[in-house]
Design a protein around this motif. Structure first.
Motif, short mmCIF file in Angstrom:
data_model
loop_
_atom_site.label_atom_id
_atom_site.label_comp_id
_atom_site.label_asym_id
_atom_site.label_seq_id
_atom_site.Cartn_x
_atom_site.Cartn_y
_atom_site.Cartn_z
N THR A 183 0.81 -1.22 0.00
CA THR A 183 0.00 0.00 0.00
C THR A 183 0.84 1.27 0.00
O THR A 183 0.60 2.19 -0.78
N HIS A 186 0.73 3.99 -2.92
CA HIS A 186 0.25 5.33 -2.59
C HIS A 186 1.33 6.37 -2.86
O HIS A 186 1.08 7.42 -3.45
N GLU A 191 -7.71 1.23 -4.97
CA GLU A 191 -7.47 1.20 -3.53
C GLU A 191 -8.77 0.83 -2.82
O GLU A 191 -9.85 0.85 -3.43
N ALA A 226 -7.37 2.83 2.89
CA ALA A 226 -7.01 4.24 2.77
C ALA A 226 -7.25 4.96 4.10
O ALA A 226 -6.41 5.74 4.56
N VAL A 235 -3.44 4.68 5.25
CA VAL A 235 -2.90 5.88 4.61
C VAL A 235 -3.22 7.13 5.42
O VAL A 235 -2.34 7.92 5.75
N TYR A 272 -8.46 12.75 0.29
CA TYR A 272 -7.51 12.59 -0.82
C TYR A 272 -7.47 13.86 -1.67
O TYR A 272 -6.41 14.26 -2.13
#
Lengths: 252, 534
Positions: free
Chosen positions: B306, B310, B323, B328, B332, B352
């Protein structure tokens, strides 16, 4: 002329000086032998002369100039040095070894080559057979001839020789000593020769300097030293081999 | 016999790509080894010359060696903000430094003191002594270090594929992701041969530069005039051949990390992580774009996890990849779990856009959540139905988790606190291997992917997440805003399959690749044909 004035060198801050207040002159064109046992300071003295070592006190002059004021690298290139043991560069051919100082001095390659070949002939090595060999392909005696040729390459006025024949067998040593004598007649160099071998000293030296525990015991011609030894140490140093020689003579 | 024929045709089909990957591998190894020589030898000289520098230098370079390869790649990706050959070469260079520097130091220290004194005594400067005497005498030891470094680099370079640098690791990664042994061998065998070739060419170089000892016979003369120059040139020839292989434009295989890395506005670069479903989704998006737009597609698949995917998206190394909302959110964005799927999607899309200049397109439809999974036999015989049922027996069970699951807050650390689960033993397992491991009884519990076809195939039983711990993992394309603005039609094209790939469909696709050993491209093509989208 090389003059040593009150030169001392200590490696341990002064408790045991390797060279202790030595003053002497090496005259133009003579061969001075520094004679002494191991630990007497003779090799140290030689190394002080081309600044491989620096004195703790005192000064050394070459041709009237204090060497401490000279660039050590240029100084070393102007003085020939023959090393104890071998000291040839194993990665270079015989010719390249001989021509190394001219190379450092920036000579053209043709001139270097011619010079190296002349010198090989001078020390009794045929260039065609030896120039392209590597040092480990030569005998000990041949290697030391190359060592002498290398020291002479840039035509220095002075030659420092640190027990150059010490590792050779007696016969080879004798031959090389005779050759050195002949060479000296031919080249008129000023030579400082270090040895612990009394007979080598008597054979080669115009004058002898006897060193003991860092101190200069006596300096003089063979005759002076043999007839009027200045100290007990000098007297005994020469008495012992004389007795041995006498015993050997009786056997014969 | 038929097996051999099949194997040969398998290799023959992939020859152009094999040629390209070998070329990339050579370039990775060659460029990094040369860089390591240029840095390592001076460092070795410095360590030999400057006494107080020695320990810090050998220690520092030694520490570099202990950083695990993948961690090194991830760190460099984060630092450089880009994927591809550059971070890979830097990582390989750092690994190659140690043997070269160490051997330079050892070689210089082995020069006899007599020779060093002679060099000083005849009036060589420090620099002349180094160039004329010490380095020439150290060459055999230094070259031995270079050989070690180069062989090491060939091995480590197989991992560069994780950050999209290509090389033979490409086959190995793909093979691992798809549990396809033939693909693994297609990368591993040439890599081993390459290591031998590289080692041999450096040995030949050393023989070529060694100075000859005795004068020549006619045969020797010929050896000197012909064989030695060839030997000396051989490493360079290898490198040039490698460069030619990966830069030649006639190569039909797109996606070389070396050839087409220049950003071309008409090329969309699609990434994927390194497991089957990701490869299928990547392929799916690729084929949709290829058939429904005039754009061309560059596939930068099999990125190592990941964070690397990313990182590649944010830095512009890729334009889009698929994804999962839950991933996420937790891995993330480092936020807590949001159980409502629509709300989770909303939050990740907003975050995002704000933080990464990227946005989420419509989800594909399935929810690939983690499921704590056991053998069906155990489930029935011991009456285990939910994760809570595991709590009393957990201490006697061996769990096999992927490295990512072991670390992620929505992984083992999370369920441990949510359920108070403590397994007797936890092993690190590659996601591709865990199904085999549980089926054969090497572990008792795995964290499977809900959409994995092997859950059915291996007779496994997912346990119900009765405390609603795992967040929704809806899969959707994530795309750079910049790319979407340049090609707004992408939203519509990628939306063609939005919402229609349900859990069962995804499971079937995964199964076709994992167990039927079909290629992701083929499986995707079939799906699109059936949906009338080709």
């Amino acid at each position: 002329m090389i003059s040593l004035k009150h030169v001392s060198k200590s490696f341990d801050g002064g408790t045991h000086p390797a060279v202790d207040d030595v003053s002497l002159d090496i005259r133009e064109g003579e061969t001075l032998v520094l004679l002494g046992s191991s630990g007497s300071g003779k090799t140290t003295l030689l190394k002080l002369t081309n600044r491989l070592l620096e004195p703790t006190s005192g000064t050394i002059e070459v041709d009237g100039e204090d060497i401490a004021t000279k660039d050590p690298i240029l100084l070393r290139r102007s003085i020939g040095y023959v090393f104890q043991g071998i000291g040839l560069f194993p990665n270079m051919t015989v010719e390249e070894n001989v021509a190394i100082v001219p190379r450092l001095l920036g000579w053209a390659s043709e001139k270097r080559r011619a010079r190296a070949r002349d010198l090989l002939r001078l020390v009794g090595l045929e260039p065609a057979a030896h120039a392209d060999r590597f040092p480990d392909e030569l005998s000990g005696g041949q290697q030391q001839r190359v060592g002498v040729a290398r020291a002479l390459a840039a035509d220095p006025d002075y030659l420092l020789m640190d027990e150059p024949f010490g590792a050779l067998d007696a016969l080879t040593r004798d031959i090389l000593q005779q050759e050195l004598l002949a060479l000296r007649e031919q080249l008129k160099k000023t030579i400082v020769f270090v040895t612990h071998d009394i007979f080598e000293a008597l054979t080669l030296g115009d004058r002898l300097a006897v060193l003991h525990a860092g101190r200069l015991e006596q300096i003089g011609t063979r005759e002076e030293i043999l007839r009027t030894p200045a100290t007990d140490f000098v007297r005994e140093l020469f008495a012992k081999p004389a007795q041995q020689l006498a015993a050997y003579g009786e056997l014969l | 016999m038929t097996a051999t024929v099949e194997w040969l045709s398998f290799v023959a089909e992939r020859l152009p790509e094999l040629w390209l990957r070998t070329g990339e591998h050579l370039m990775l190894t060659g460029v990094s080894t040369i860089a390591a020589i240029l840095v390592g030898i001076p460092l070795g000289v410095a360590a030999a010359r400057v006494r107080w520098l020695r320990s810090p230098l050998t220690g520092g370079v030694g520490i570099l060696q202990t950083i695990p390869s993948l961690a090194m790649l991830a760190i460099l990706l984060a630092l450089l903000q880009r994927i591809g050959a550059v971070p890979a070469i830097i990582a390989l260079t750092l690994y190659a430094l140690l043997p070269i520097m160490r051997n330079t130091l050892a070689g210089l220290e082995a020069v006899s003191p007599e020779v060093v004194e002679a060099a000083r005594g005849i009036g060589m400067s420090t620099r002349q002594r180094l160039w004329l005497v010490e380095l020439p005498l150290s060459i055999p030891v230094i070259i031995a270090g270079i050989r070690t470094a180069a062989v090491l680099s060939v091995g480590v370079a197989t991992l560069s594929a994780f950050i999209g640098a290509g090389g033979l690791g490409e086959f190995i990664n793909r093979g691992l992701a798809l549990s396809n042994t033939e693909l693994i061998l297609l990368g591993a065998v040439p890599a081993a041969l390459l290591a031998l070739t590289v080692d041999g060419s450096i040995a030949a170089f050393q023989w070529g530069i060694r100075r000859r000892r005795s004068r020549g016979t006619p045969f020797r003369g010929m050896v000197d005039r012909i064989a030695r120059p060839l030997a000396v040139a051989s490493p360079l020839v290898l490198l040039v051949a490698g460069g030619f292989a990966c830069l030649s434009t006639s190569n039909p295989f797109s996606g070389s990390a070396w050839a087409s890395s220049a950003t071309d506005a008409q090329t969309i670069r699609i990434g994927s992580k390194n497991f089957t479903e990701q490869l299928i989704l990547g392929e799916l998006m690729g084929q949709l774009i290829e058939t429904h737009t005039d754009l061309s597609v560059e596939r930068r698949f099999n990125l190592g996890g990941t964070m690397i995917s990313h990182g590649a998206l944010v830095s512009g190394g890729i334009d889009l990849y698929a994804e999962y909302t839950g991933t996420a959110l937790t891995a993330v964005l480092e936020r807590s779990v949001i159980p409502d799927p629509a709300r989770a999607y909303e939050v990740v899309d907003r975050e995002y856009r704000q933080r990464f200049s990227a946005q989420w397109l419509q989800p594909f439809g399935f929810n690939n959540t983690y499921t704590i999974t056991i053998r069906r036999f155990d489930a029935t015989s011991r009456g285990l139905r939910t994760i809570s049922d595991l709590i009393p027996v957990a201490a006697s069970l061996r769990a096999g988790f992927s490295a990512e699951f072991s670390e992620r807050p929505d992984g083992y650390p999370g369920i441990r606190s949510a359920y108070g689960l403590r397994f007797g033993e936890v092993r690190d397992l590659d996601p591709a291997l865990m199904y085999q491991a549980i089926a054969s009884g090497e572990v008792d519990v795995i964290a499977a992917f809900a959409t994995d076809g092997r859950i059915e195939a291996f007779d496994l039983q997912p346990l119900e997440d009765d405390r609603r711990f795992f967040p929704p993992y809806q899969a959707a394309p994530v795309i750079r805003t910049e790319t979407l603005q340049a090609h707004p039609e992408l939203a519509q094209v990628l939306g063609l399959l939005a919402g229609v790939i349900d859990d069962a469909t995804m499971q079937r696709l995964n199964y076709a690749v994992d167990e039927d050993k079909r290629s992701p491209a083929e499986v995707v093509q079939e799906l699109l044909e059936r949906r009338g989208l080709l």
